[in-house]
Design an enzyme around this catalytic site. Sequence first.
Site, mmCIF file in Angstrom:
data_model
loop_
_atom_site.group_PDB
_atom_site.id
_atom_site.type_symbol
_atom_site.label_atom_id
_atom_site.label_comp_id
_atom_site.label_asym_id
_atom_site.label_seq_id
_atom_site.Cartn_x
_atom_site.Cartn_y
_atom_site.Cartn_z
ATOM 1 N N GLY A 104 0.489 -1.208 -0.246
ATOM 2 C CA GLY A 104 -0.155 0.054 0.094
ATOM 3 C C GLY A 104 0.621 1.151 0.304
ATOM 4 O O GLY A 104 0.517 3.011 0.475
ATOM 5 N N SER A 185 5.006 -5.431 -2.767
ATOM 6 C CA SER A 185 4.701 -4.067 -2.480
ATOM 7 C C SER A 185 5.607 -3.991 -1.516
ATOM 8 O O SER A 185 6.734 -3.935 -1.084
ATOM 9 C CB SER A 185 3.390 -3.578 -2.889
ATOM 10 O OG SER A 185 3.791 -1.528 -3.914
#
Length: 506
Positions: A104, A185
């Site tokens: 995120g 991520s």
Amino acid sequence: MNEEQDRDRMPTGAVSTTNGPITGVEQNGVRCFKGVPFATARRFAKAISPVAWAEPRRCTSYGAYAPQPGHLDHADENACLSLNIWAPAEADRALPVLFFIHGGAFVTGGGADYDGSFLAAHGPAMIVTINYRLGPLGFLQLHRQGLAEANNLALQDALAALDWVRDNIVNFGGDPDAITLSGQSAGASLVIALATLPQAKGKFARALALSAPGRNIMSADHADNVARRVLDELDLAHDPAAIISVPLPKLFAAVERVGRRLADETEQGTVFGPVLDGSVIPREPRDVFADGSLRDIPLWLGSCRDEMAMFLKSTPPAAMIRTTERQVRTAFGDAGWCRLLSYYRATARLDEDPYEALLSDAFWHRPMADLARLHAAAGGAVWLSRFDHRPALEPFLSQGPTHGADNACLWAHLPNFVDRPILKREGGPMTPADIDVAARFQASLLRFVTSGAPDVAEAWPRFEPRSEPLAIFGQPFHIVPLNDGARARVWAELSAGNNDKMRETG
């Protein structure tokens, strides 16, 4: 969840933890414990163990989200450090553990976006997802501005969660000596950093990083620059400690304004990430992989084919677009950039954006391959993959296998994609192709968690310096040589020329 599903949920018996007993629910042969507090923390202070309790605590709902854009008005920043556990109810042995750190961009997300019940049942395996502090609360480096504990707080949150799992997972049926660190991520960046910490040594057995950004670590100077700018934006340069009482909306708004300016003014362009501070992170993580300190840790590194498509199509385009092009031009000169782009245009697929493909290689694929080379050269077992399948789910349906496509399939409850409440993305039915690729991806993950290898050697060889195999998750699953084709040759020629220049000027 509908009423019929709710009726199938049965309360579990109490499970002992180091903080006190907890209860959860059991459904379809999987016990679930949500919102389990593993730590608590004051703003810009290191996380500590929560206050113990004596009576069984109901852990049946996800805990509070970490404060983030869209979830600030009613955020409880002192109560966001919780984790979620999915444990098969019937197991004849201690099960391996998948410890997952969400992504995120270091500013959004949470463990509530990842329902691990399907993976737990099909492993069988223990699935753990965690929350950690986000944005300025987790990544603003203020230890040089007088707040002594405020450095790499999010990473220390993850370490505290790992310690909690090590101490408690056996009570849920898990094996504390078979923990796989995993993340996607921003979470993958944290996995790479966490794996190299002296405090984490011996606390995990393998590691999986999906779509780790090219620069996994931030310099201390850049982090200090960010901190000074945020303090200046809040008019707190002469009283840094006052940031502890700044209302969350005001703090996050100041960070957003600073971030927009940094994108244009600095080479790095990013605001947050793990920081090479010399204390929590004493060494550059890639150096730790290179020297063989982690050679006993099996490593799986994965990315998506069109990583940058999502960021190119954001409004405005993400800052990493400009900074990545700037970094390539700095490394190879404008002529080198133009040469690269011309080769990408000449070799583009019919459905490929050459500019996006070049940036994806520069920011995502090539740095992951470099890390694989370091680990393999040091004697470590490593596997490299690329996810080429386009899920029949937005944004992938319109943007291709962009950032997060693999993650959507990894957490799917076949034959359906799951809802992502924090991201505000709805799930939906999967196509036969989705199911085929997702099933293979999940099976590889569960095999890696269980055995330390994602497949048998004949089907997916480990990454070796001479052969450099790359596994492609698509239809069909297949293996290709990593550095094959004109694009790879141009990168190699430019890199060799750049190295020659550095030696001449050195």
